[in-house]
Design an enzyme around this catalytic site. Structure first.
Site, PDB file in Angstrom:
ATOM      1  N   LYS A  17       0.846  -1.207   0.000  1.00  0.00           N
ATOM      2  CA  LYS A  17       0.000   0.000   0.000  1.00  0.00           C
ATOM      3  C   LYS A  17       0.873   1.245   0.000  1.00  0.00           C
ATOM      4  O   LYS A  17       0.617   2.194  -0.759  1.00  0.00           O
ATOM      5  CB  LYS A  17      -0.926   0.002   1.226  1.00  0.00           C
ATOM      6  CG  LYS A  17      -2.112  -0.932   1.078  1.00  0.00           C
ATOM      7  CD  LYS A  17      -2.840  -1.131   2.394  1.00  0.00           C
ATOM      8  CE  LYS A  17      -3.862  -2.256   2.239  1.00  0.00           C
ATOM      9  NZ  LYS A  17      -4.382  -2.760   3.512  1.00  0.00           N
ATOM     10  N   GLN A  67      -5.138  -1.531   9.414  1.00  0.00           N
ATOM     11  CA  GLN A  67      -5.041  -2.866   8.832  1.00  0.00           C
ATOM     12  C   GLN A  67      -5.704  -3.890   9.751  1.00  0.00           C
ATOM     13  O   GLN A  67      -5.440  -3.940  10.949  1.00  0.00           O
ATOM     14  CB  GLN A  67      -3.555  -3.211   8.600  1.00  0.00           C
ATOM     15  CG  GLN A  67      -3.319  -4.530   7.901  1.00  0.00           C
ATOM     16  CD  GLN A  67      -3.804  -4.555   6.456  1.00  0.00           C
ATOM     17  OE1 GLN A  67      -3.846  -3.529   5.778  1.00  0.00           O
ATOM     18  NE2 GLN A  67      -4.203  -5.722   5.985  1.00  0.00           N
ATOM     19  N   ASP A 123     -11.593   2.861   3.845  1.00  0.00           N
ATOM     20  CA  ASP A 123     -12.000   1.446   3.825  1.00  0.00           C
ATOM     21  C   ASP A 123     -13.520   1.305   3.721  1.00  0.00           C
ATOM     22  O   ASP A 123     -14.019   0.208   3.462  1.00  0.00           O
ATOM     23  CB  ASP A 123     -11.574   0.782   5.147  1.00  0.00           C
ATOM     24  CG  ASP A 123     -10.461  -0.220   4.962  1.00  0.00           C
ATOM     25  OD1 ASP A 123     -10.232  -0.646   3.822  1.00  0.00           O
ATOM     26  OD2 ASP A 123      -9.829  -0.570   5.970  1.00  0.00           O
TER      27      ASP A 123
HETATM   28  N1  GUN Z   1      -7.247  -6.811   5.749  1.00  0.00           N
HETATM   29  C1  GUN Z   1      -7.521  -7.526   4.642  1.00  0.00           C
HETATM   30  N2  GUN Z   1      -8.193  -6.761   3.737  1.00  0.00           N
HETATM   31  C2  GUN Z   1      -8.340  -5.551   4.302  1.00  0.00           C
HETATM   32  C3  GUN Z   1      -8.942  -4.335   3.862  1.00  0.00           C
HETATM   33  O1  GUN Z   1      -9.493  -4.216   2.760  1.00  0.00           O
HETATM   34  N3  GUN Z   1      -8.897  -3.305   4.734  1.00  0.00           N
HETATM   35  C4  GUN Z   1      -8.330  -3.431   5.963  1.00  0.00           C
HETATM   36  N4  GUN Z   1      -8.342  -2.362   6.759  1.00  0.00           N
HETATM   37  N5  GUN Z   1      -7.761  -4.514   6.404  1.00  0.00           N
HETATM   38  C5  GUN Z   1      -7.767  -5.582   5.571  1.00  0.00           C
END
Ligand code: GUN
Length: 294
Positions: A54, A98, A121
């Site tokens: 990311k 996350q 998100d």
């Molecule tokens: N963990 C796995 N996929 C995601 C996501 O799309 N967002 C977040 N915050 N954590 C994740």
């Protein structure tokens, strides 16, 4: 019949390039540099890989990236203080915590604390509620990616029978709303669904998001259907390294489906690309700039 493979790598690269072009434009015309803050608590190896990806892709798109790595034993109060500081930081337009969080930290309390305007998100109840009532909202990235991939197969999803397997807040539930917005007819199946194979066989568009390796078999798929595989599961392999598979038996499905996403190289690629798009969108909305179409 051999299914067309939907190449998430190419489609995600195209989306990232369009986001980067728009970022360059808002920098030039509005002196705005969109910023994304990612918060990682603990040392889950898969999460560390995602967070690194990311950060790299955020910077490649011309945006500012802020990483906050906190120890696994961080208290809820300390984590909420970090979120509060990011909520009021004018350089930060998107906040992503996350998931999963280490045991003992209540993820809902953390998600609830994120400013809905920075919730890239789309998991905060304000955004989930806005999406569910058909209002503009920041929308979860993986479901957004699924819709973009499906639209590379069908010009319109209107009237299609879409079946989703899995009802998580991250994927299944927001997918229902996004598919309804596209005028698809939507069924959401889950662990208690009766005769799941038969429900799946009705699908023109089958989306699997359960986290069970190769659960969906070839004879669950309607001939010619489009299959979007959201699962990313590591299974053991002869060389001891393990390999990634989806929720769909890919080799079997190739003989029946019309089009299918591979794992890796399908939906996973789209999630980060859509996150960049959401960060750009959030930054423009916060600054009152007309939201770009990316
Ligand atoms: N963990 C796995 N996929 C995601 C996501 O799309 N967002 C977040 N915050 N954590 C994740």
């Amino acid at each position: 019949m051999t299914a067309t493979i939907i190449d998430g790598k190419i489609i995600a690269a195209d989306l990232r390039a369009r986001v980067a072009d728009e970022v360059a434009r808002v920098k030039r015309e509005h002196h705005l540099t969109p910023g994304l803050a990612v918060v990682l608590v603990g040392h889950d190896p898969a999460s560390e890989v995602y967070v690194r990806t990311k950060a790299k892709q955020t910077e490649s798109a011309g945006m500012a990236s802020f990483e906050h790595k906190l120890p696994a034993e961080t208290s809820l109060n300390d984590l909420l203080s970090v979120i509060a500081a990011l909520n009021s930081d004018p350089a930060v337009h998107g906040i992503l915590v996350q998931l999963p969080l280490p045991k003992g930290l209540d993820s809902q309390k953390v998600i609830d604390a994120i400013d809905p305007a920075k919730d890239v998100d789309g998991l905060n109840p304000v955004n989930a509620g806005r999406l569910a009532t058909g209002l503009p909202a920041l929308t979860p990235c993986t479901p957004l990616g699924c819709i973009i991939l499906a639209k590379t197969v069908y010009a319109s999803l209107e009237g299609l029978n879409a079946v989703i397997i899995g009802r998580s807040n991250l994927v299944g539930r927001p997918l229902v709303q996004l598919l309804l917005n596209e005028n698809a007819t939507v069924t959401i199946a889950h662990s208690r669904t009766r005769d799941l194979a038969n429900v799946c066989r009705q699908a023109d568009l089958l989306l699997a998001a359960v986290g069970k390796p190769e659960m969906v078999k070839a004879d669950w798929i309607k001939p010619g259907a489009t299959v979007i595989d959201v699962g990313i599961n590591r299974i053991s392999s002869a060389d001891g390294k393990g390999r990634l598979v989806g929720d769909v038996d890919f080799q079997g499905a190739l003989n029946v489906a019309g089009a299918i996403t591979p794992v890796p190289g399908g939906v996973g690629q789209m999630t980060v690309a859509c996150l960049l798009g959401n960060t750009l969108r959030a930054a423009c909305a916060i600054r009152g700039i007309v939201e770009p179409k990316v």
